[in-house]
Design an enzyme around this catalytic site. Structure first.
Site, PDB file in Angstrom:
ATOM      1  N   ASP A  11       1.094  -0.907  -0.223  1.00  0.00           N
ATOM      2  CA  ASP A  11      -0.166  -0.049   0.127  1.00  0.00           C
ATOM      3  C   ASP A  11       0.607   1.352  -0.295  1.00  0.00           C
ATOM      4  O   ASP A  11       1.781   0.956   0.508  1.00  0.00           O
ATOM      5  CB  ASP A  11      -1.010   0.367   1.114  1.00  0.00           C
ATOM      6  CG  ASP A  11      -2.097   1.269   1.426  1.00  0.00           C
ATOM      7  OD1 ASP A  11      -2.415   1.532  -0.031  1.00  0.00           O
ATOM      8  OD2 ASP A  11      -2.565   2.135   2.547  1.00  0.00           O
ATOM      9  N   SER A  12       0.666   2.913  -0.038  1.00  0.00           N
ATOM     10  CA  SER A  12       1.051   3.375   0.314  1.00  0.00           C
ATOM     11  C   SER A  12       1.305   3.692   1.324  1.00  0.00           C
ATOM     12  O   SER A  12       2.998   4.555   1.859  1.00  0.00           O
ATOM     13  CB  SER A  12      -0.075   5.025  -0.741  1.00  0.00           C
ATOM     14  OG  SER A  12      -0.313   5.193   0.452  1.00  0.00           O
ATOM     15  N   CYS A  75      -4.250  -1.885  -1.965  1.00  0.00           N
ATOM     16  CA  CYS A  75      -4.341  -0.271  -2.721  1.00  0.00           C
ATOM     17  C   CYS A  75      -5.358  -0.166  -3.370  1.00  0.00           C
ATOM     18  O   CYS A  75      -5.102  -1.033  -4.352  1.00  0.00           O
ATOM     19  CB  CYS A  75      -3.097   0.158  -2.938  1.00  0.00           C
ATOM     20  SG  CYS A  75      -2.631   2.234  -2.969  1.00  0.00           S
ATOM     21  N   GLU A 155      -2.366   8.326   8.321  1.00  0.00           N
ATOM     22  CA  GLU A 155      -1.578   8.296   8.035  1.00  0.00           C
ATOM     23  C   GLU A 155      -1.031   9.323   9.330  1.00  0.00           C
ATOM     24  O   GLU A 155       0.056   8.798  10.574  1.00  0.00           O
ATOM     25  CB  GLU A 155      -0.538   9.207   6.777  1.00  0.00           C
ATOM     26  CG  GLU A 155      -1.339   8.052   5.507  1.00  0.00           C
ATOM     27  CD  GLU A 155      -0.128   6.738   6.055  1.00  0.00           C
ATOM     28  OE1 GLU A 155       0.986   7.031   6.114  1.00  0.00           O
ATOM     29  OE2 GLU A 155      -0.344   6.163   5.254  1.00  0.00           O
ATOM     30  N   CYS A 187     -10.721   2.783  -0.176  1.00  0.00           N
ATOM     31  CA  CYS A 187      -9.624   2.677  -0.131  1.00  0.00           C
ATOM     32  C   CYS A 187      -9.567   2.223   1.338  1.00  0.00           C
ATOM     33  O   CYS A 187     -10.203   1.967   2.487  1.00  0.00           O
ATOM     34  CB  CYS A 187      -9.446   4.924  -0.306  1.00  0.00           C
ATOM     35  SG  CYS A 187      -8.042   5.222   0.773  1.00  0.00           S
ATOM     36  N   HIS A 189      -7.086   2.601   3.422  1.00  0.00           N
ATOM     37  CA  HIS A 189      -6.905   3.659   5.240  1.00  0.00           C
ATOM     38  C   HIS A 189      -8.143   4.050   6.135  1.00  0.00           C
ATOM     39  O   HIS A 189      -8.247   3.818   7.224  1.00  0.00           O
ATOM     40  CB  HIS A 189      -6.697   4.910   4.199  1.00  0.00           C
ATOM     41  CG  HIS A 189      -4.924   4.764   4.522  1.00  0.00           C
ATOM     42  ND1 HIS A 189      -4.528   4.429   3.275  1.00  0.00           N
ATOM     43  CD2 HIS A 189      -3.526   5.353   5.252  1.00  0.00           C
ATOM     44  CE1 HIS A 189      -2.833   4.743   3.200  1.00  0.00           C
ATOM     45  NE2 HIS A 189      -2.807   5.082   4.186  1.00  0.00           N
TER      46      HIS A 189
END
Ligand code: DGL
Length: 275
Positions: A11-12, A75, A155, A187, A189
């Site tokens: 993932d990012s 992701c 994040e 997403c 996240h």
């Protein structure tokens, strides 16, 4: 002694940990996960697609060097920007996060269902959820909403409280009023702020976490032959200590984290932190 199945997950940033958590629940034994978090370059959500393609290719090269048996895309943005051909031409089996989710929903949703997809700007622009879901007659309406402030907030380690609630309201108040039958957390996240999202939605809207469906797909494919406890090695392109802190908070365990620089010639493994 049999070898563990090696699975590369990426993932990012920290979002893919929501997939790692479910993979560990599904596979307590026999799997060695290699999680790559591109924390130096997060977010992916609003970057140019060509830049992202380069990032993802670098990650795939890294996984090839690690010799993984499969790649799990934790992701949605990366899954959206890759073509079907790029996915099938990989020498390692590739697991999409969007396809199994759309398939599950399309096959099980009652007739005339309305679905909302909340995701990054790139995922919304590429509309892969929308294109997949429209194949099913059960789905009559799909709404998409990009929520670009969610990822930087998550994040940063901010997962609840006033700031989260007000940003969630900013993006989702109108959508909540429509009372869709399903809302896809498009997403990885977003499950971090699920309770704030849930509290704004009508009880008739069911939340769908795609992590559940990608993990089911991996479980259907996997043959586990080792009884050793499953393990995770973490590789991060950004700040190791910060990632470790997040890991401790989210999974209660913060070991096997190392830095990796994908942009230098070859893969440079940096410091390894074990406790
Ligand atoms: N967690 C990712 C996703 O599922 C990427 C978010 C981002 O970096 O913008 O789309």
């Amino acid at each position: 002694m049999r070898n563990s199945l090696r699975i590369g997950v990426f993932d990012s940033g920290i979002g893919g940990l929501t997939v790692v958590k479910r993979l560990l629940e599904a596979f307590p034994e026999g799997v060695s996960l290699h999680y790559f978090a591109d924390t130096a370059r997060v977010p992916y959500g609003s970057k140019p697609v060509e830049t992202l393609r380069r990032y993802v290719r670098e990650i795939f090269d890294f996984f090839t060097q690690l010799g993984v048996d499969a790649i799990v895309t934790a992701c949605n943005t990366s899954d959206s920007i890759l073509s079907q051909r790029e996915k099938t031409e990989l020498t390692t089996p590739y697991f999409s996060i969007i396809d199994p989710t759309a398939k599950f929903l399309g096959e099980t949703a009652p007739d005339k269902s309305t679905v909302a997809v909340i995701a990054t700007e790139n995922t919304v622009k590429k509309s892969l959820y929308l294109r997949r879901l429209f194949r099913y007659e059960s789905i009559s309406k799909i709404l998409q909403r990009a929520c670009p402030l969610f990822v930087p907030l998550i994040e940063e380690g901010i997962w609840e409280g006033e700031i989260v609630d007000s940003i969630v309201k900013y993006y989702l108040t109108d959508l909540a009023k429509i009372q869709p039958d399903f809302l896809i957390l498009g997403c990885t996240h977003y499950p971090f702020i699920r309770s704030s999202i849930e509290s704004l939605l009508s009880p008739r809207t069911r939340i769908i976490d795609p992590a559940e469906y990608i993990v089911k797909n991996v479980a259907d494919w996997a043959t586990i032959s080792s009884h050793d406890s499953s393990t995770v090695e973490y590789y991060v392109s950004g700040n190791i200590r910060f990632f470790q802190e997040i890991l401790g908070r989210y999974l209660g365990k913060a070991e096997n984290v190392r830095g990796v620089d994908l942009t230098s010639s070859g893969i440079a493994l940096k410091e390894r932190v074990t406790s």
